[in-house]
Design an enzyme around this catalytic site. Sequence first.
Site, PDB file in Angstrom:
ATOM      1  N   ASP A 112       7.510  53.387  88.003  1.00 14.66           N
ATOM      2  CA  ASP A 112       6.656  52.399  87.343  1.00 14.66           C
ATOM      3  C   ASP A 112       5.194  52.756  87.546  1.00 14.66           C
ATOM      4  O   ASP A 112       4.321  52.125  86.962  1.00 14.66           O
ATOM      5  CB  ASP A 112       6.933  51.001  87.892  1.00 14.66           C
ATOM      6  N   ASP A 148      17.943  49.170  82.616  1.00 16.04           N
ATOM      7  CA  ASP A 148      17.124  48.894  83.797  1.00 16.04           C
ATOM      8  C   ASP A 148      17.951  48.178  84.863  1.00 16.04           C
ATOM      9  O   ASP A 148      19.024  47.621  84.585  1.00 16.04           O
ATOM     10  CB  ASP A 148      15.937  48.012  83.340  1.00 16.04           C
TER      11      ASP A 148
HETATM   12  C1  DGJ Z   1      11.054  47.633  85.461  1.00 24.10           C
HETATM   13  C2  DGJ Z   1      10.918  48.914  84.696  1.00 24.10           C
HETATM   14  O1  DGJ Z   1      10.757  49.966  85.586  1.00 24.10           O
HETATM   15  C3  DGJ Z   1       9.746  48.796  83.733  1.00 24.10           C
HETATM   16  O2  DGJ Z   1       9.546  50.004  83.071  1.00 24.10           O
HETATM   17  C4  DGJ Z   1      10.035  47.690  82.775  1.00 24.10           C
HETATM   18  O3  DGJ Z   1      11.128  48.011  81.957  1.00 24.10           O
HETATM   19  C5  DGJ Z   1      10.277  46.397  83.523  1.00 24.10           C
HETATM   20  N1  DGJ Z   1      11.295  46.544  84.528  1.00 24.10           N
HETATM   21  C6  DGJ Z   1      10.673  45.291  82.591  1.00 24.10           C
HETATM   22  O4  DGJ Z   1      10.994  44.143  83.249  1.00 24.10           O
END
Ligand code: DGJ
Length: 751
Positions: free
Chosen positions: A531, A471
């Site tokens: 997300d 990430d």
């Molecule tokens: C952002 C990501 O897009 C989410 O799926 C998740 O992993 C969060 N970060 C965790 O902090």
Amino acid sequence: MIQEQNGTFYLGNDHLSLLLRRTPFGKLEQVHFGGPVDIGDAPALTCRPIAGWGVELRYDPAVNWSNLDTLSLAWSEAGRGDYRESPIELFREDGPVGLDLIYLSHRIFQGRAEMTAPLPQAHGNCETLEIVLEDRTGDFTLHLFFTLYPTALVRRAALENHSAKPVQVASLMSMMMDLPGRYDMTTFNGRWSREMHPEQVRAGQAKVVNESRSGFSSHFHNPGFLLSAPGAGEDHGAVYGFNLIYSGNHYAAIQQNTLNLTRVSQGISPGHFQKRLAPSEVFETPEAVISFSGQGFNGLSRNMHRFVNENIVPERWQRRPRPVVYNSWEGCRFDFDEEKLLSLAREARGIGCELFVLDDGWFGARDHAAAGLGDYSVSPRKLPHGLGWLAEQIKMLGLDFGLWFEPESINPDSNLYRAHPEWAIHSDPLPDIYGRGQLLLDLTRRDVREYIVQNVGTVLDSADISYVKWDMNRHSVALGEKAHDYILGLYEVLDAIFTPRPHILLEGCASGGNRFDLGMLSFAPQIWASDDTDPVARLDIQRGLSYLYPQSAISAHVSAAPHHQTMRLTPLTMRGNVASFGLLGYEFDLDRLTDDERAELLEQTAFYKFHRELFQFGAFRREPAEEGAECWQVQAGDMALVGLFHRLMPVNPGYEWLRTDLGEKRASYRITSRRQLSSIATMGRPGTRIPPEHRGEHDFWADELPSMTASGAALRAGVCLPQRFAGTGFREGIRMQSDFGSNIYVITKLP
Ligand code: DGJ
């Protein structure tokens, strides 16, 4: 095939061709880029000014058509009569450097020319034409590489400083070309949680620019874009596709001149960019990817999908089935312990998941987003038995184990920051700016890169980990050389961690799709698309992605309803059906499942796994659908799956047709649908009228199309589907679908 005849260069295959010509005065003309033609077509396709258009500069006094501003070129520079966008700009202390690049030599060879910069490159069967241009002063040579893959042409440039003085590269595009005519430009734009929304503008005489200056390829403007002939549709008309194998700031400019030539250039964004090139140093651009289809947007997407599947993702993951994932994030966030995780894993296994991913929150003081990033030692409070033990327990339940990292970022509230504040990218002398309470680590520093490689590597080797979600949740504010060198550093780190661990499936993520690009896909064969997991929002996001990226790259999960971002209540069927046209996964609290939901989820994963090959690697098409609906098809051989998705339920919905293009007109096909279960309780009064024999064990309704038969020709014309429920009573075969209703139709050829 690539060939050269008397200064004409031909690169072509069944899908596309490029014709270049060396003019008598040494410039590189672009005679053609588009559908397949032959080298013998060059004279007919060449733009030939006869008497010119008045008051032009004549580049070569001996040639009356040598005005560079009027020619269709494959490379150019400012200051020699071409007033259009220049793909190269160099500076010295005393100002801009005048360039005049002319043909020096060329070579044709099998394979690609390896780069010295740690930039990812396309791979696979290919052939390359390298043309070397030399500046008339002898100070610089420019190497232009044209590499031909089955469904795309890949271009890049490398500039070498032969002078005794350093030079500042202010701009060097990966490619430049002039195309005949006028085009509509489709770009894919958005922001956090609403990535890849297409916008189309007519690219006329005012320049149109698609650019990211956020430090990353960005959710604001994806580097991929399309140019289409006015009137082109999903299945007809000329469409060009462009993309960049790069994850940093990018730029593409499109502009038509008054002579009906459209200039296209693409490369690293010159915004805030500068690269010092010392004597005898070389600067290499990332690779640009260009494709063409005369069969509309679907044709172009098919080419781009094949290119990503065959020439971008690491070879070890090509066409390799991907697991159905359960991810802990939306269900738990930072709040979990071993008992909770194991209970989720049991449920995940029960509904058919194959890989359990422990997302954020498992290390250091990571109880919220403002602390702990940088400290990848397992939290003894949350996981007292350690990662190795947890991975083992999860394995024993029959699931593989995956782990989340965000190795590029650091919270000031972390042990790493307290030990090495100088490892973060600061804004000296200005105050730091934080994104999600974090700074970026300075990946341009070798010690930082070594630390990440060693630190992440140690964790990966400490447990049975078969998947990593990488990430990244803050934008960069690095300027100048640092912005580009950061991306080079990132590629070096990814390579050093994952090449020696080929068993690990890497999934890219940057707050969702903030870095959904060919650079990241060169390391991570799949990327968390957004997300926003609301299926209705996902229809737009996944549709946008589908223009340029295959389903095998798009990680898509089913989450809770009401949805945590849109507060929308959608049926589980819709959530599963949309996510199935990507890499299916689940991420919500499974401990609260009802029996009906559990039964529906198990059927979803079983259906997906049964058709996994088709969903992940089948040829994808966007099909026509009634207003407000969306229709996607995946097909391989004699079989297709068609997803038909509705948004709001109209009163008294009209007829709907299933139109697909399966090839054989005379063959017969059987059409069935996925058997999907909906709780009768959610149907209100109509539900009470469903006869008992149609209610399942748990009082659910199985929505399933009675089997139908149609010829290929009828499917092409459009098979009329049974009526949708209209409040006029329940009958056998009616499609009981309300708001956000959907189903997946299975089309198989009959013997
Ligand atoms: C952002 C990501 O897009 C989410 O799926 C998740 O992993 C969060 N970060 C965790 O902090």
